[in-house]
Motif scaffolding. Sequence first.
Motif, PDB file in Angstrom:
ATOM      1  N   GLN A  55       0.853  -1.184   0.000  1.00  0.00           N
ATOM      2  CA  GLN A  55       0.000   0.000   0.000  1.00  0.00           C
ATOM      3  C   GLN A  55       0.889   1.234   0.000  1.00  0.00           C
ATOM      4  O   GLN A  55       1.994   1.227   0.514  1.00  0.00           O
ATOM      5  N   GLY A  57       0.268   5.671   0.162  1.00  0.00           N
ATOM      6  CA  GLY A  57      -0.525   6.896   0.124  1.00  0.00           C
ATOM      7  C   GLY A  57       0.335   8.006  -0.439  1.00  0.00           C
ATOM      8  O   GLY A  57       1.475   8.186   0.009  1.00  0.00           O
ATOM      9  N   ILE A  97      12.802  -0.216   8.518  1.00  0.00           N
ATOM     10  CA  ILE A  97      13.242   0.536   9.692  1.00  0.00           C
ATOM     11  C   ILE A  97      13.152   2.048   9.452  1.00  0.00           C
ATOM     12  O   ILE A  97      12.947   2.819  10.392  1.00  0.00           O
ATOM     13  N   GLY A  98      13.269   2.487   8.188  1.00  0.00           N
ATOM     14  CA  GLY A  98      13.173   3.922   7.890  1.00  0.00           C
ATOM     15  C   GLY A  98      11.844   4.495   8.348  1.00  0.00           C
ATOM     16  O   GLY A  98      11.772   5.610   8.869  1.00  0.00           O
ATOM     17  N   THR A  99      10.779   3.730   8.180  1.00  0.00           N
ATOM     18  CA  THR A  99       9.440   4.179   8.593  1.00  0.00           C
ATOM     19  C   THR A  99       9.344   4.248  10.113  1.00  0.00           C
ATOM     20  O   THR A  99       8.755   5.175  10.673  1.00  0.00           O
ATOM     21  N   ASP A 103       8.488   7.729  11.761  1.00  0.00           N
ATOM     22  CA  ASP A 103       7.102   7.916  12.231  1.00  0.00           C
ATOM     23  C   ASP A 103       6.791   7.248  13.562  1.00  0.00           C
ATOM     24  O   ASP A 103       5.756   7.546  14.157  1.00  0.00           O
ATOM     25  N   SER A 129      20.516  -3.671   9.981  1.00  0.00           N
ATOM     26  CA  SER A 129      21.725  -3.203  10.682  1.00  0.00           C
ATOM     27  C   SER A 129      21.467  -2.754  12.103  1.00  0.00           C
ATOM     28  O   SER A 129      22.271  -2.022  12.686  1.00  0.00           O
ATOM     29  N   ARG A 131      19.067  -0.797  13.777  1.00  0.00           N
ATOM     30  CA  ARG A 131      18.781   0.613  14.108  1.00  0.00           C
ATOM     31  C   ARG A 131      17.529   0.766  14.959  1.00  0.00           C
ATOM     32  O   ARG A 131      17.184   1.861  15.383  1.00  0.00           O
ATOM     33  N   MET A 173      18.196  -7.639   1.633  1.00  0.00           N
ATOM     34  CA  MET A 173      17.383  -8.865   1.789  1.00  0.00           C
ATOM     35  C   MET A 173      16.493  -9.024   0.568  1.00  0.00           C
ATOM     36  O   MET A 173      15.804  -8.078   0.164  1.00  0.00           O
ATOM     37  N   GLY A 195       8.276   1.782   4.079  1.00  0.00           N
ATOM     38  CA  GLY A 195       8.113   2.965   3.270  1.00  0.00           C
ATOM     39  C   GLY A 195       8.514   2.712   1.820  1.00  0.00           C
ATOM     40  O   GLY A 195       8.429   1.587   1.305  1.00  0.00           O
ATOM     41  N   HIS A 197      11.401   2.625   0.131  1.00  0.00           N
ATOM     42  CA  HIS A 197      12.470   1.667  -0.189  1.00  0.00           C
ATOM     43  C   HIS A 197      11.940   0.236  -0.097  1.00  0.00           C
ATOM     44  O   HIS A 197      12.125  -0.580  -1.000  1.00  0.00           O
ATOM     45  N   THR A 198      11.247  -0.047   0.979  1.00  0.00           N
ATOM     46  CA  THR A 198      10.753  -1.401   1.239  1.00  0.00           C
ATOM     47  C   THR A 198       9.729  -1.816   0.194  1.00  0.00           C
ATOM     48  O   THR A 198       9.829  -2.888  -0.417  1.00  0.00           O
TER      49      THR A 198
END
Length: 259
Positions: A55, A57, A97-99, A103, A129, A131, A173, A195, A197-198
């Motif tokens: 998904q 947005g 992990i960025g999300t 957020d 890694s 984080r 991965m 996000g 990238h994923t």
Amino acid sequence: MDAIVDWDRDTPQWLAVLAAAGGCGSVPAPLHNALWPLYGPLTPAKSGEDFIIGQLGQSLDGRIATPTGHSHYINGKAAIVHLHRLRALVDAVVVGIGTVVADDPQLNVRHAAMNKGTLPPARVVIDPSGRLASTAKCLTEDGARRIVLRGMGADHVSVSGVETLHVPSAGGMKPADILAALRGIGLRRILVEGGAHTLSRFLQAGCLNRLHIMTAPMIIGSGPIGLHLADIDNLSAALRPRVASFALPEGDILFDCAF
Ligand SMILES: NC(=O)c1ccc[n+]([C@@H]2O[C@H](COP(=O)([O-])OP(=O)(O)OC[C@H]3O[C@@H](n4cnc5c(N)ncnc54)[C@H](OP(=O)(O)O)[C@@H]3O)[C@@H](O)[C@H]2O)c1
């Protein structure tokens, strides 16, 4: 384009979708249910079937935030209900992990009713890694499985009750390896929530059965975009999913892409 007007938490129409989902196809499709064209394809045809949905947005110009990272909220309230309905229909919600860093999402089901007696969806963070902070909200103990994907040989996450799954991570991965690891612990119906990238990696790898793109009537004009795939030279190489569209309140349009 169908217009969906039914956005309360537990309307009879949503409860009928849940009944069909819980019945693994044994309950006939609810007739005259305006939600069925959107959610019917997401209910399991048979028990144990794999199903992967992404998904996204975004604004009309494909942005998911401003350059400073401001992103709440691009889409309207119905879009939030829709996201929680997607969570309610899957075994696991996956984010990068960025999300979590940006957020700190809870990743639980709050704005949609769930089937009684079913486990809440597992919350899965891809964190090769290490984080992820132990205080992240998605790690809160509330009855849902909490799972962190780490590279082979990396330390286990030392938060009580949190499972660590090791996945080969040299060069990133592979989504197929991520899905195999999740399948190995019984999680087959997956929402890739973000996000950029994923989600892009899952789409690029051909690992999505479906992608829901919610487009808001807003042009941001700068900032990150939601999908980055490998360069193509010719439009003949563009992805061309089968698309249905649904109008939501507040001007959002949901594109339901089937691959
Ligand atoms: N609009 C929406 O629907 C939506 C939904 C969710 C999030 N978001 C937004 O998206 C932004 C975050 O997106 P993002 O692209 O920066 O981060 P992201 O996709 O959430 O996370 C990316 C990170 O996760 C790890 N990762 C994910 N997949 C991997 C893989 N296959 N192999 C190895 N590592 C993997 C990597 O971590 P390492 O760098 O540690 O290796 C990677 O840098 C936030 O602004 C958030 O608000 C938007």
